[in-house]
Design a protein around this motif. Structure first.
Motif, PDB file in Angstrom:
ATOM      1  N   SER A   1     -24.509  69.418  -1.017  1.00 31.00           N
ATOM      2  CA  SER A   1     -24.745  68.627   0.191  1.00 31.00           C
ATOM      3  C   SER A   1     -24.048  69.269   1.380  1.00 31.00           C
ATOM      4  CB  SER A   1     -24.208  67.207   0.017  1.00 31.00           C
ATOM      5  OG  SER A   1     -24.910  66.555  -0.998  1.00 31.00           O
ATOM      6  N   THR A   2     -24.603  69.045   2.562  1.00 28.24           N
ATOM      7  CA  THR A   2     -23.972  69.542   3.777  1.00 28.24           C
ATOM      8  C   THR A   2     -22.862  68.590   4.198  1.00 28.24           C
ATOM      9  OG1 THR A   2     -25.556  68.407   5.169  1.00 28.24           O
ATOM     10  CG2 THR A   2     -26.067  70.679   4.580  1.00 28.24           C
ATOM     11  N   VAL A   3     -21.943  69.093   4.958  1.00 28.70           N
ATOM     12  CA  VAL A   3     -20.819  68.301   5.460  1.00 28.70           C
ATOM     13  C   VAL A   3     -20.957  68.216   6.969  1.00 28.70           C
ATOM     14  CG1 VAL A   3     -18.312  68.188   5.602  1.00 28.70           C
ATOM     15  CG2 VAL A   3     -19.387  69.137   3.566  1.00 28.70           C
ATOM     16  N   SER A   4     -20.718  67.039   7.528  1.00 32.17           N
ATOM     17  CA  SER A   4     -20.831  66.853   8.976  1.00 32.17           C
ATOM     18  C   SER A   4     -19.899  67.807   9.709  1.00 32.17           C
ATOM     19  CB  SER A   4     -20.457  65.421   9.354  1.00 32.17           C
ATOM     20  OG  SER A   4     -21.376  64.526   8.803  1.00 32.17           O
ATOM     21  N   PRO A   5     -20.362  68.358  10.829  1.00 31.78           N
ATOM     22  CA  PRO A   5     -19.501  69.258  11.591  1.00 31.78           C
ATOM     23  C   PRO A   5     -18.305  68.514  12.170  1.00 31.78           C
ATOM     24  CG  PRO A   5     -21.526  68.821  12.785  1.00 31.78           C
ATOM     25  CD  PRO A   5     -21.657  68.171  11.451  1.00 31.78           C
ATOM     26  N   GLU A   6     -17.187  69.199  12.224  1.00 28.72           N
ATOM     27  CA  GLU A   6     -15.959  68.586  12.727  1.00 28.72           C
ATOM     28  C   GLU A   6     -15.138  69.628  13.456  1.00 28.72           C
ATOM     29  OE1 GLU A   6     -12.751  65.521  10.912  1.00 28.72           O
ATOM     30  OE2 GLU A   6     -13.161  67.270   9.693  1.00 28.72           O
ATOM     31  N   VAL A   7     -14.478  69.209  14.532  1.00 27.51           N
ATOM     32  CA  VAL A   7     -13.563  70.069  15.276  1.00 27.51           C
ATOM     33  C   VAL A   7     -12.208  69.381  15.316  1.00 27.51           C
ATOM     34  CG1 VAL A   7     -13.064  71.203  17.465  1.00 27.51           C
ATOM     35  CG2 VAL A   7     -15.426  70.930  16.749  1.00 27.51           C
ATOM     36  N   LEU A   8     -11.173  70.099  14.898  1.00 23.69           N
ATOM     37  CA  LEU A   8      -9.805  69.582  14.937  1.00 23.69           C
ATOM     38  C   LEU A   8      -8.965  70.505  15.803  1.00 23.69           C
ATOM     39  CD1 LEU A   8      -9.382  68.797  11.151  1.00 23.69           C
ATOM     40  CD2 LEU A   8      -9.896  67.185  12.972  1.00 23.69           C
ATOM     41  N   PHE A   9      -7.975  69.951  16.461  1.00 22.01           N
ATOM     42  CA  PHE A   9      -7.100  70.721  17.338  1.00 22.01           C
ATOM     43  C   PHE A   9      -5.669  70.609  16.845  1.00 22.01           C
ATOM     44  CE2 PHE A   9     -10.452  71.414  20.267  1.00 22.01           C
ATOM     45  CZ  PHE A   9     -11.210  70.267  20.255  1.00 22.01           C
ATOM     46  N   ASP A  10      -4.936  71.713  16.965  1.00 21.29           N
ATOM     47  CA  ASP A  10      -3.547  71.728  16.524  1.00 21.29           C
ATOM     48  C   ASP A  10      -2.756  72.630  17.466  1.00 21.29           C
ATOM     49  OD1 ASP A  10      -1.299  71.322  14.896  1.00 21.29           O
ATOM     50  OD2 ASP A  10      -1.755  73.084  13.696  1.00 21.29           O
ATOM     51  N   ARG A  11      -1.570  72.193  17.811  1.00 24.51           N
ATOM     52  CA  ARG A  11      -0.663  73.013  18.616  1.00 24.51           C
ATOM     53  C   ARG A  11       0.264  73.721  17.647  1.00 24.51           C
ATOM     54  NH1 ARG A  11      -0.698  72.494  24.509  1.00 24.51           N
ATOM     55  NH2 ARG A  11      -2.326  70.987  24.870  1.00 24.51           N
ATOM     56  N   SER A  12       0.095  75.011  17.493  1.00 24.80           N
ATOM     57  CA  SER A  12       0.900  75.760  16.516  1.00 24.80           C
ATOM     58  C   SER A  12       1.929  76.637  17.214  1.00 24.80           C
ATOM     59  CB  SER A  12       0.008  76.605  15.618  1.00 24.80           C
ATOM     60  OG  SER A  12      -0.517  77.681  16.350  1.00 24.80           O
ATOM     61  N   GLY A  13       2.713  76.052  18.036  1.00 25.17           N
ATOM     62  CA  GLY A  13       3.719  76.820  18.754  1.00 25.17           C
ATOM     63  C   GLY A  13       3.571  76.613  20.245  1.00 25.17           C
ATOM     64  N   GLU A  14       4.508  77.128  20.955  1.00 31.50           N
ATOM     65  CA  GLU A  14       4.545  76.979  22.405  1.00 31.50           C
ATOM     66  C   GLU A  14       3.343  77.639  23.070  1.00 31.50           C
ATOM     67  OE1 GLU A  14       6.273  75.334  25.737  1.00 31.50           O
ATOM     68  OE2 GLU A  14       7.003  75.169  23.686  1.00 31.50           O
ATOM     69  N   GLY A  15       2.438  76.827  23.593  1.00 33.57           N
ATOM     70  CA  GLY A  15       1.318  77.349  24.360  1.00 33.57           C
ATOM     71  C   GLY A  15       0.112  77.792  23.559  1.00 33.57           C
ATOM     72  N   THR A  16       0.104  77.600  22.241  1.00 33.76           N
ATOM     73  CA  THR A  16      -1.035  78.025  21.423  1.00 33.76           C
ATOM     74  C   THR A  16      -1.803  76.802  20.929  1.00 33.76           C
ATOM     75  OG1 THR A  16       0.122  79.998  20.672  1.00 33.76           O
ATOM     76  CG2 THR A  16      -1.761  79.301  19.382  1.00 33.76           C
ATOM     77  N   LEU A  17      -3.098  76.795  21.190  1.00 39.37           N
ATOM     78  CA  LEU A  17      -3.980  75.745  20.706  1.00 39.37           C
ATOM     79  C   LEU A  17      -4.856  76.340  19.618  1.00 39.37           C
ATOM     80  CD1 LEU A  17      -5.220  72.887  20.926  1.00 39.37           C
ATOM     81  CD2 LEU A  17      -6.807  73.849  22.617  1.00 39.37           C
ATOM     82  N   VAL A  18      -4.801  75.751  18.416  1.00 39.30           N
ATOM     83  CA  VAL A  18      -5.637  76.214  17.302  1.00 39.30           C
ATOM     84  C   VAL A  18      -6.822  75.257  17.194  1.00 39.30           C
ATOM     85  CG1 VAL A  18      -5.751  76.689  14.837  1.00 39.30           C
ATOM     86  CG2 VAL A  18      -3.638  77.146  16.093  1.00 39.30           C
ATOM     87  N   VAL A  19      -8.027  75.822  17.216  1.00 41.24           N
ATOM     88  CA  VAL A  19      -9.260  75.053  17.069  1.00 41.24           C
ATOM     89  C   VAL A  19      -9.783  75.313  15.664  1.00 41.24           C
ATOM     90  CG1 VAL A  19     -11.576  74.659  17.970  1.00 41.24           C
ATOM     91  CG2 VAL A  19      -9.742  75.339  19.529  1.00 41.24           C
ATOM     92  N   ARG A  20      -9.890  74.249  14.869  1.00 38.53           N
ATOM     93  CA  ARG A  20     -10.389  74.375  13.491  1.00 38.53           C
ATOM     94  C   ARG A  20     -11.768  73.731  13.416  1.00 38.53           C
ATOM     95  NH1 ARG A  20      -4.837  73.732  12.587  1.00 38.53           N
ATOM     96  NH2 ARG A  20      -4.012  75.448  11.366  1.00 38.53           N
ATOM     97  N   MET A  21     -12.742  74.522  13.033  1.00 37.17           N
ATOM     98  CA  MET A  21     -14.112  74.036  12.911  1.00 37.17           C
ATOM     99  C   MET A  21     -14.477  74.022  11.433  1.00 37.17           C
ATOM    100  SD  MET A  21     -15.575  76.250  16.096  1.00 37.17           S
ATOM    101  CE  MET A  21     -17.177  75.506  16.169  1.00 37.17           C
ATOM    102  N   SER A  22     -15.042  72.905  10.983  1.00 35.34           N
ATOM    103  CA  SER A  22     -15.445  72.813   9.586  1.00 35.34           C
ATOM    104  C   SER A  22     -16.781  72.087   9.484  1.00 35.34           C
ATOM    105  CB  SER A  22     -14.368  72.071   8.780  1.00 35.34           C
ATOM    106  OG  SER A  22     -14.233  70.752   9.235  1.00 35.34           O
ATOM    107  N   GLY A  23     -17.360  72.125   8.310  1.00 30.22           N
ATOM    108  CA  GLY A  23     -18.631  71.453   8.076  1.00 30.22           C
ATOM    109  C   GLY A  23     -19.808  72.369   8.331  1.00 30.22           C
TER     110      GLY A  23
END
Length: 75
Positions: A23-45
């Motif tokens: 089965s397919t999984v719904s698309p999702e975007v998550l954001f995380d601050r992994s240190g001073e000034g860095t934004l991590v964008v996690r895309m799944s699904g």
């Protein structure tokens, strides 16, 4: 006789991997601050352009928060 109809069972879609049971999984975007000034964008699904482009409100909100974003990383 009139009665209440039950809704049809949910339909699942499949990924074309040769295995029709995956089965397919719904698309999702998550954001995380992994240190001073860095934004991590996690895309799944499963992402398909036919479903449209996801809203940018979450990204815009993250970019407006202090400390300011100096770099963006994708995971």
């Amino acid at each position: 006789m009139t009665g209440v109809r039950s809704p049809p069972p949910p339909q699942s879609s499949t990924v074309s991997t040769g295995n029709p049971d995956v089965s397919t999984v719904s698309p999702e975007v998550l954001f995380d601050r992994s240190g001073e000034g860095t934004l991590v964008v996690r895309m799944s699904g499963t992402w398909k352009l036919v479903q449209g482009i996801p809203p940018t409100a979450g990204l815009e909100r993250e970019l407006a928060v202090d400390p300011p974003v100096r770099q963006v990383s994708f995971d």
